[in-house]
Design a protein around this motif. Structure first.
Motif, PDB file in Angstrom:
ATOM      1  N   VAL A 236     -57.667  71.385 -35.432  1.00 18.61           N
ATOM      2  CA  VAL A 236     -58.800  71.284 -34.508  1.00 18.61           C
ATOM      3  C   VAL A 236     -60.059  70.868 -35.273  1.00 18.61           C
ATOM      4  N   LEU A 237     -60.308  71.566 -36.390  1.00 19.63           N
ATOM      5  CA  LEU A 237     -61.486  71.221 -37.193  1.00 19.63           C
ATOM      6  C   LEU A 237     -61.388  69.788 -37.709  1.00 19.63           C
ATOM      7  N   GLY A 238     -60.179  69.405 -38.122  1.00 21.12           N
ATOM      8  CA  GLY A 238     -59.974  68.069 -38.674  1.00 21.12           C
ATOM      9  C   GLY A 238     -60.237  66.980 -37.653  1.00 21.12           C
ATOM     10  N   VAL A 239     -59.794  67.177 -36.406  1.00 18.71           N
ATOM     11  CA  VAL A 239     -60.019  66.168 -35.362  1.00 18.71           C
ATOM     12  C   VAL A 239     -61.520  66.019 -35.107  1.00 18.71           C
ATOM     13  N   HIS A 240     -62.226  67.153 -35.041  1.00 21.44           N
ATOM     14  CA  HIS A 240     -63.680  67.085 -34.855  1.00 21.44           C
ATOM     15  C   HIS A 240     -64.336  66.361 -36.027  1.00 21.44           C
ATOM     16  N   LEU A 241     -63.882  66.690 -37.230  1.00 21.07           N
ATOM     17  CA  LEU A 241     -64.444  66.074 -38.424  1.00 21.07           C
ATOM     18  C   LEU A 241     -64.218  64.562 -38.405  1.00 21.07           C
ATOM     19  N   ALA A 242     -63.003  64.161 -38.019  1.00 21.23           N
ATOM     20  CA  ALA A 242     -62.681  62.732 -37.962  1.00 21.23           C
ATOM     21  C   ALA A 242     -63.596  62.013 -36.971  1.00 21.23           C
ATOM     22  N   LEU A 243     -63.866  62.670 -35.833  1.00 22.42           N
ATOM     23  CA  LEU A 243     -64.751  62.062 -34.844  1.00 22.42           C
ATOM     24  C   LEU A 243     -66.181  61.979 -35.365  1.00 22.42           C
ATOM     25  N   ALA A 244     -66.610  63.035 -36.061  1.00 21.56           N
ATOM     26  CA  ALA A 244     -67.979  63.064 -36.576  1.00 21.56           C
ATOM     27  C   ALA A 244     -68.186  61.966 -37.607  1.00 21.56           C
ATOM     28  N   LEU A 245     -67.188  61.749 -38.449  1.00 19.08           N
ATOM     29  CA  LEU A 245     -67.343  60.797 -39.544  1.00 19.08           C
ATOM     30  C   LEU A 245     -66.769  59.433 -39.206  1.00 19.08           C
ATOM     31  N   GLY A 246     -66.038  59.360 -38.091  1.00 21.34           N
ATOM     32  CA  GLY A 246     -65.356  58.118 -37.765  1.00 21.34           C
ATOM     33  C   GLY A 246     -64.262  57.800 -38.762  1.00 21.34           C
ATOM     34  N   SER A 247     -63.608  58.840 -39.293  1.00 16.25           N
ATOM     35  CA  SER A 247     -62.575  58.634 -40.315  1.00 16.25           C
ATOM     36  C   SER A 247     -61.190  58.698 -39.688  1.00 16.25           C
TER      37      SER A 247
END
Lengths: 259, 314
Positions: free
Chosen positions: B259-270
């Motif tokens: 869950v944290l990783g998906v949010h992080l990916a969206l935040a960074l566009g990674s």
């Protein structure tokens, strides 16, 4: 050499012409031993004599180059539930995520078959075994929080939980405190008096003489096997340990103190 | 505002994944969770058996397996790929064991020899047959969770079904063989003397590891899967001292890091898989510092003398 004439029976352990090799180099040569039940037997010899190898080979944990081993007249695979094993304490990772109770319950696994989990009766037996080695108050302790002596008692409790008729113990007295050593000896004698056979790898000669009914003197070959008072002689011990002076003086003092 | 990081858009990063984007992010999160939880559970045993490196080995040998299966069958069908990679994984295990047993090369070195060789063979095959084999190097190394179809595009995407089934299979196997796994991991000598077939347990674990590595390959690639295998177990190992709880916490770690990783990916566009690993590593760091029994905070607290606690600066 009177061999217990009152109980003519199948030997608990019969080793015939056992030879074991590591990387083509033999470490045990043509061992022949036959042990009756109700004996507390010490296996002594210098480092590298093959003491641990002997008990591992008996249980089929190592491949045999030749010879055979029978327990109660049967091969190991058919007698497995009647045999208990206490490996060297250092052979396991004491940071493993289990508590004392979990370890003792492992002793029950051999009787549970493939799929059954340990039940209430098994827990009760485990508790009794822990009580016997005065470790019941530690049942819920993580095993890494135990001292060396306590770890060894847990291993002994696990062996007791196996409810075996023959036990192999690999250096159970290594690195334990005096109280634990006395407690272990008491438990071993009790097992012996119940008619069980116990083979103990041991490295301390003076105590070997006090603790064991019989001794196996080993140095790659079987030097001698017999009642402790018959085989604990300067001549046989010298044959076992070769010319190692420190050991010989230890032997001399051991022989001296006992007289 | 910030040149290096994309501006933080609260709606895009925090709210939308659970509302507007849910068909897509839901599929990513489920896939991420399935992969991380499955790998984490298998990884618990790899770690306890001191075979963490075998995860690395098996995941890398998937590549030659895929290429050879493709060259033999000429298709990129799921089953051919799956079988090829599975056989490669099992072959790795057998080769590692054989080198380790028949020579004096220790196990870690024999792992190092085996998987690098197999991976190199895979790379050679890919370049020799590059006209026929269409493999994206980046995808092989890192995978891509984002390729999964969104949940509203007609039924449940096939990769989700596959990974979900593998997760259920792993949970069932651990439940059934818990006893054998526990005793053979803790004390192999005792296990064998009890009549537990430790060789079967070892190869069984390795076959399951191969299946898991193959199934996760598409989503997370050959390198990141190692993190998925080890991070959950390493984190939960800091927090508990019972194996069953370690399994539970590994699954919790898998869910949180996904869950944290998906949010992080969206935040960074990674990409998503690396972001999940970064989040999982962050959780490992937190567990390291704040573990109730062995956390760093215990050591920081101790040297402080009583009554000299620093005043809280506001």
């Amino acid at each position: 050499m009177t061999k217990t004439p009152d109980r003519p029976q199948v030997p608990s352990l019969e080793i015939h012409d056992l030879t074991v090799a590591y990387h083509q180099k033999p470490v045990l040569w043509g061992i022949d031993i036959s042990i009756t039940s109700g004996r507390l037997v010490g296996i002594v010899g210098p480092n590298g004599a093959g003491k641990s190898t002997l008990i591992k080979a008996c249980m089929g944990l190592l491949p045999l180059s030749s010879g055979w081993v029978k327990f109660f007249g049967e091969p190991f695979s058919r007698a497995a539930t009647r045999i208990g094993y206490v490996p060297q304490r250092e052979s396991v990772d004491w940071d493993f995520p289990v508590n004392v109770m979990d370890v003792v319950l492992m002793g029950r696994y051999g009787r549970l078959g493939l799929l059954r989990r340990p039940g209430k009766a098994d827990r009760e037996i485990a508790r009794q075994c822990l009580e016997k080695v005065q470790m019941l108050p530690y049942a819920n302790r993580q095993i890494s929080n135990l001292s060396g002596g306590q770890q060894q008692r847990v291993f002994l409790a696990r062996a007791l939980a196996q409810e075996a008729d023959l036990y192999f113990m690999d250096e159970p007295f290594a690195g334990v405190d005096a109280a634990t050593e006395a407690a272990i000896v008491a438990v071993l004698r009790e097992l012996r008096d119940q008619g069980k056979t116990i083979l103990v790898v041991h490295h301390d000669l003076p105590t070997a003489r006090q603790y064991f009914d019989d001794l196996v003197l080993l140095n790659m070959r079987l030097v001698a096997y017999g009642k402790t008072e018959d085989v604990f002689t300067a001549e046989l011990l010298q044959k076992t340990y070769g010319g190692r002076l420190t050991i010989l003086s230890e032997v001399a003092s051991a022989l001296g103190t006992a007289r | 505002m910030n040149e290096l990081l994309p501006a933080f858009d609260f709606h895009h990063v925090v709210v939308a994944p659970w509302t507007d984007y849910l068909p897509a992010t839901g599929a990513w999160m489920l896939m991420g969770f399935f992969v991380t939880a499955t790998c984490g559970l298998v990884g618990n045993y790899l770690m306890l058996r001191r075979m963490a490196l075998m995860g690395d080995a098996v995941s890398h040998s998937v590549l030659p397996g895929l290429v050879i299966a493709f060259l033999i069958t000429g298709t990129r069908g799921t089953w051919a790929m799956f079988l090829g990679a599975l056989l490669a994984g099992v072959a790795t295990t057998v080769i590692v064991e054989t080198i380790h047993r028949k020579t004096r090369v220790k196990q870690d070195a024999s792992i190092g020899v085996t998987f690098t060789t197999l991976f190199a063979i895979g790379v050679v095959l890919v370049s020799v047959y590059s006209s026929q084999v269409d493999l994206d190097a980046e995808c092989v190394l890192y995978g891509e969770i984002g390729n999964i179809a969104a949940l509203d595009e007609g039924g449940i995407p096939a990769p989700l079904v596959r990974m979900g089934s593998v997760l259920i299979g792993v949970v069932l196997l651990i439940t059934i063989f818990y006893k054998q796994l526990l005793v053979s991991s803790f004390d192999p000598g005792l296990a064998r003397s009890l009549g537990v077939n430790t060789t079967a347990t070892h190869y069984g674990t390795m076959i399951v590891l191969s299946i898991v590595a193959v199934s996760a390959f598409e989503a997370v690639g050959a390198i990141l899967v190692v993190a998925m295998l080890i991070l959950p177990g390493a984190t939960s190992g800091l927090l508990t001292t019972r194996l069953a709880r370690m399994h539970g916490l590994s699954v919790v770690h898998a869910a949180l890091s996904t869950v944290l990783g998906v949010h992080l990916a969206l935040a960074l566009g990674s990409q998503i898989a690396p972001a999940i690993v970064v989040a999982g590593a962050g959780l490992f760091g937190l567990a390291w510092v704040f573990s109730p029994t062995q956390g760093l905070w215990l050591r920081w607290r101790k040297p402080a003398k009583p009554g000299t606690a620093p005043a809280e600066a506001s």
